[in-house]
Motif scaffolding. Structure first.
Motif, PDB file in Angstrom:
ATOM      1  N   LEU A 259      -8.697   3.729  10.734  1.00 45.64           N
ATOM      2  CA  LEU A 259      -8.277   2.629  11.471  1.00 45.64           C
ATOM      3  C   LEU A 259      -9.131   1.429  11.281  1.00 45.64           C
ATOM      4  CD1 LEU A 259      -6.430   4.282  14.443  1.00 45.64           C
ATOM      5  CD2 LEU A 259      -5.365   3.391  12.256  1.00 45.64           C
ATOM      6  N   VAL A 260     -10.579   1.880  11.327  1.00 41.90           N
ATOM      7  CA  VAL A 260     -11.531   1.074  11.447  1.00 41.90           C
ATOM      8  C   VAL A 260     -11.912   0.473  10.003  1.00 41.90           C
ATOM      9  CG1 VAL A 260     -14.055   0.720  11.840  1.00 41.90           C
ATOM     10  CG2 VAL A 260     -12.742   1.978  13.451  1.00 41.90           C
ATOM     11  N   VAL A 261     -11.502   1.070   8.749  1.00 40.45           N
ATOM     12  CA  VAL A 261     -11.833   0.808   7.457  1.00 40.45           C
ATOM     13  C   VAL A 261     -11.200  -0.654   7.180  1.00 40.45           C
ATOM     14  CG1 VAL A 261     -11.422   1.261   4.982  1.00 40.45           C
ATOM     15  CG2 VAL A 261     -12.266   3.136   6.643  1.00 40.45           C
ATOM     16  N   ALA A 262     -10.011  -1.090   7.751  1.00 40.86           N
ATOM     17  CA  ALA A 262      -9.306  -2.210   7.270  1.00 40.86           C
ATOM     18  C   ALA A 262     -10.496  -3.354   8.009  1.00 40.86           C
ATOM     19  CB  ALA A 262      -8.013  -2.339   7.593  1.00 40.86           C
ATOM     20  N   GLU A 263     -10.657  -3.305   9.163  1.00 41.58           N
ATOM     21  CA  GLU A 263     -11.745  -4.188   9.797  1.00 41.58           C
ATOM     22  C   GLU A 263     -12.700  -4.443   9.219  1.00 41.58           C
ATOM     23  OE1 GLU A 263     -10.185  -6.130  11.979  1.00 41.58           O
ATOM     24  OE2 GLU A 263      -8.218  -4.986  12.031  1.00 41.58           O
ATOM     25  N   ALA A 264     -13.588  -3.375   9.041  1.00 37.40           N
ATOM     26  CA  ALA A 264     -14.726  -3.249   8.399  1.00 37.40           C
ATOM     27  C   ALA A 264     -14.808  -4.061   6.869  1.00 37.40           C
ATOM     28  CB  ALA A 264     -15.442  -1.859   8.136  1.00 37.40           C
ATOM     29  N   LEU A 265     -13.680  -3.711   6.135  1.00 39.69           N
ATOM     30  CA  LEU A 265     -13.625  -4.111   4.807  1.00 39.69           C
ATOM     31  C   LEU A 265     -13.121  -5.692   5.050  1.00 39.69           C
ATOM     32  CD1 LEU A 265     -11.739  -1.769   2.749  1.00 39.69           C
ATOM     33  CD2 LEU A 265     -13.815  -2.217   2.312  1.00 39.69           C
ATOM     34  N   GLY A 266     -12.360  -6.033   5.915  1.00 40.51           N
ATOM     35  CA  GLY A 266     -11.991  -7.535   6.249  1.00 40.51           C
ATOM     36  C   GLY A 266     -13.399  -8.332   6.493  1.00 40.51           C
ATOM     37  N   PHE A 267     -14.252  -7.764   7.223  1.00 41.70           N
ATOM     38  CA  PHE A 267     -15.707  -8.227   7.703  1.00 41.70           C
ATOM     39  C   PHE A 267     -16.292  -8.489   6.235  1.00 41.70           C
ATOM     40  CE2 PHE A 267     -20.088  -8.225   8.414  1.00 41.70           C
ATOM     41  CZ  PHE A 267     -20.376  -9.188   9.108  1.00 41.70           C
ATOM     42  N   LEU A 268     -16.682  -7.317   5.522  1.00 40.59           N
ATOM     43  CA  LEU A 268     -17.396  -7.392   4.368  1.00 40.59           C
ATOM     44  C   LEU A 268     -16.887  -8.250   3.160  1.00 40.59           C
ATOM     45  CD1 LEU A 268     -18.255  -3.497   4.247  1.00 40.59           C
ATOM     46  CD2 LEU A 268     -19.808  -5.276   4.863  1.00 40.59           C
TER      47      LEU A 268
ATOM     48  N   LEU B 150      -4.566   6.133   1.185  1.00 40.67           N
ATOM     49  CA  LEU B 150      -6.094   5.812   1.498  1.00 40.67           C
ATOM     50  C   LEU B 150      -6.305   4.170   0.982  1.00 40.67           C
ATOM     51  CD1 LEU B 150      -8.034   9.021   0.051  1.00 40.67           C
ATOM     52  CD2 LEU B 150      -7.783   8.166   2.511  1.00 40.67           C
ATOM     53  N   LEU B 151      -5.206   3.964   0.174  1.00 38.14           N
ATOM     54  CA  LEU B 151      -5.716   2.436  -0.580  1.00 38.14           C
ATOM     55  C   LEU B 151      -4.936   1.586   0.465  1.00 38.14           C
ATOM     56  CD1 LEU B 151      -6.370   0.909  -2.790  1.00 38.14           C
ATOM     57  CD2 LEU B 151      -3.969   1.085  -3.810  1.00 38.14           C
ATOM     58  N   GLU B 152      -4.210   2.025   1.476  1.00 38.24           N
ATOM     59  CA  GLU B 152      -3.336   0.982   2.410  1.00 38.24           C
ATOM     60  C   GLU B 152      -4.343   0.134   3.131  1.00 38.24           C
ATOM     61  OE1 GLU B 152      -0.579  -0.898   4.332  1.00 38.24           O
ATOM     62  OE2 GLU B 152      -0.437   0.483   2.833  1.00 38.24           O
ATOM     63  N   PRO B 153      -5.562   0.485   3.630  1.00 33.55           N
ATOM     64  CA  PRO B 153      -6.586  -0.628   4.402  1.00 33.55           C
ATOM     65  C   PRO B 153      -6.855  -1.667   3.629  1.00 33.55           C
ATOM     66  CG  PRO B 153      -7.064   1.675   4.849  1.00 33.55           C
ATOM     67  CD  PRO B 153      -6.073   1.898   3.728  1.00 33.55           C
ATOM     68  N   TYR B 154      -6.813  -1.235   2.058  1.00 32.93           N
ATOM     69  CA  TYR B 154      -7.454  -2.557   1.254  1.00 32.93           C
ATOM     70  C   TYR B 154      -6.275  -3.340   0.924  1.00 32.93           C
ATOM     71  CZ  TYR B 154      -8.914  -4.683  -3.340  1.00 32.93           C
ATOM     72  OH  TYR B 154      -9.383  -5.380  -4.110  1.00 32.93           O
ATOM     73  N   CYS B 155      -5.286  -2.637   0.949  1.00 32.07           N
ATOM     74  CA  CYS B 155      -3.956  -3.461   0.555  1.00 32.07           C
ATOM     75  C   CYS B 155      -3.466  -4.427   1.651  1.00 32.07           C
ATOM     76  CB  CYS B 155      -2.933  -2.814  -0.005  1.00 32.07           C
ATOM     77  SG  CYS B 155      -3.195  -1.882  -1.479  1.00 32.07           S
ATOM     78  N   SER B 156      -4.205  -3.986   3.001  1.00 35.82           N
ATOM     79  CA  SER B 156      -3.562  -4.741   4.182  1.00 35.82           C
ATOM     80  C   SER B 156      -4.400  -6.180   4.315  1.00 35.82           C
ATOM     81  CB  SER B 156      -3.823  -3.944   5.508  1.00 35.82           C
ATOM     82  OG  SER B 156      -5.030  -3.792   5.566  1.00 35.82           O
ATOM     83  N   LEU B 157      -5.348  -6.336   3.454  1.00 31.31           N
ATOM     84  CA  LEU B 157      -6.314  -7.561   3.426  1.00 31.31           C
ATOM     85  C   LEU B 157      -5.326  -8.775   2.700  1.00 31.31           C
ATOM     86  CD1 LEU B 157      -9.747  -5.955   2.619  1.00 31.31           C
ATOM     87  CD2 LEU B 157      -8.954  -6.470   4.742  1.00 31.31           C
ATOM     88  N   PRO B 158      -5.755  -9.783   3.321  1.00 30.78           N
ATOM     89  CA  PRO B 158      -5.108 -11.002   2.547  1.00 30.78           C
ATOM     90  C   PRO B 158      -5.429 -11.146   1.150  1.00 30.78           C
ATOM     91  CG  PRO B 158      -6.258 -11.671   4.674  1.00 30.78           C
ATOM     92  CD  PRO B 158      -6.633 -10.316   4.341  1.00 30.78           C
ATOM     93  N   SER B 159      -4.512 -11.781   0.178  1.00 29.54           N
ATOM     94  CA  SER B 159      -4.785 -11.385  -0.969  1.00 29.54           C
ATOM     95  C   SER B 159      -5.811 -12.456  -1.432  1.00 29.54           C
ATOM     96  CB  SER B 159      -3.270 -12.156  -1.706  1.00 29.54           C
ATOM     97  OG  SER B 159      -3.201 -13.486  -1.321  1.00 29.54           O
ATOM     98  N   SER B 160      -6.246 -13.241  -0.894  1.00 31.74           N
ATOM     99  CA  SER B 160      -7.557 -14.122  -0.963  1.00 31.74           C
ATOM    100  C   SER B 160      -8.842 -13.188  -0.801  1.00 31.74           C
ATOM    101  CB  SER B 160      -7.692 -15.221   0.055  1.00 31.74           C
ATOM    102  OG  SER B 160      -7.695 -14.656   1.398  1.00 31.74           O
TER     103      SER B 160
END
Length: 296
Positions: A160-169, A70-80
């Protein structure tokens, strides 16, 4: 030792089926049957919750732990876009002594609902089937399997959508500030999104069931097509917990596709029913049938 004869004679014994030739039930019988079905459904959820609690920090059958999955979508975001809480590690923030346990229990309960979906969906169908005709009961296995696949498919798409949604938010203003997400906030977002997608994906199955029992027809569904598209995107805008446009658009588009597929299934079913039934059941009691018209 408990008396097995009394246990088998009780209303809670799973294999017990009372003989009822005319298929009628009183209000008390309905309430007792509902209580029994709810008890077995809750038991299935409890077993799934225990499995989810163990899976949270333990790899099962070579699969990654539930927490890391479950943590993988968050960890896939850039470190910035993530607040650095450790040396090169991807972790969430906990601010209270009970946050770890409460979070693990919350994730386990949600996982239990998902893992036990064939069980509680089967109990739901078993409670509904006594009020249906014999040919309508034959779809019990198909109903449970289809509902489980649709629910799981919606949860997977949400994941699969969580990573994109978090990337936007999280990256919409990351040049000014960095968000340090708490564990309960992140997991609540992920789990809520998965549950919303999973439940929403059951909508076409409900439409098909209503068509099978004669509540709605293909003609009505075809006339409601524009309204269903509007309602799908309206539901997506209200139900998505993140409030981001990506998850709203994906859920609304997916619902439109599923509702259209359900409409076409209803179209095929109405065609087959029209071939078998010449239309006598829709006539009034004092209205002559087509055969009587030809004789006259």
């Amino acid at each position: 030792m408990p008396d097995l004869r009394r246990l088998r004679a009780s209303r809670w014994w799973p294999g017990r089926r009372r003989r009822n030739p005319d298929a009628t039930m009183s209000v008390l019988d309905h309430l007792l049957e509902l209580r029994r079905r709810l008890a077995w459904a809750l038991l299935a959820v409890a077993v799934g919750t225990v499995a989810g609690f163990v899976w949270y920090e333990n790899a099962v059958f070579g699969a990654p732990t539930l927490g890391s999955l479950l943590l993988e979508p968050y960890c896939s975001l850039p470190s910035s876009a993530r607040a650095g809480l450790g040396a090169g590690e991807c972790r969430l923030l906990a601010t209270g002594p009970f946050d770890q346990f409460v979070l693990r229990l919350k994730v386990a309960i949600t996982a239990g609902v998902v893992l036990s979906s064939p069980g509680w969906l089967g109990q739901l169908w078993a409670f509904v089937t006594p009020g249906l005709r014999r040919h309508e009961r034959r779809g019990a296995v198909l109903f449970v399997s289809s509902a489980s696949v649709l629910f799981a498919g919606g949860a997977v798409i949400a994941y699969l959508v969580v990573a994109e949604a978090l990337g936007f938010l999280l990256m919409v203003g990351n040049s000014v500030q960095t968000t340090a997400l708490r564990g309960d906030e992140y997991y609540s977002l992920v789990l809520s999104l998965m549950v919303v997608f999973g439940v929403a994906f059951l909508t076409p199955l409900v439409v098909i069931m209503l068509n099978r029992v004669g509540v709605v027809s293909y003609r009505k569904l075809a006339s409601w097509r524009r309204g269903m598209i509007f309602g799908a995107f309206l539901f997506a805008g209200v139900a998505t917990p993140g409030g981001d446009p990506i998850s709203m658009a994906v859920l609304g588009a997916a619902l439109c596709v599923l509702l259209e597929a359900a409409t076409q299934v209803c179209r095929l079913h109405d065609r087959r029913r029209a071939r078998r039934d010449p239309g006598w059941e829709d006539l009034d009691d004092d209205q002559p049938s087509p055969l009587e018209k030809e004789v006259k």
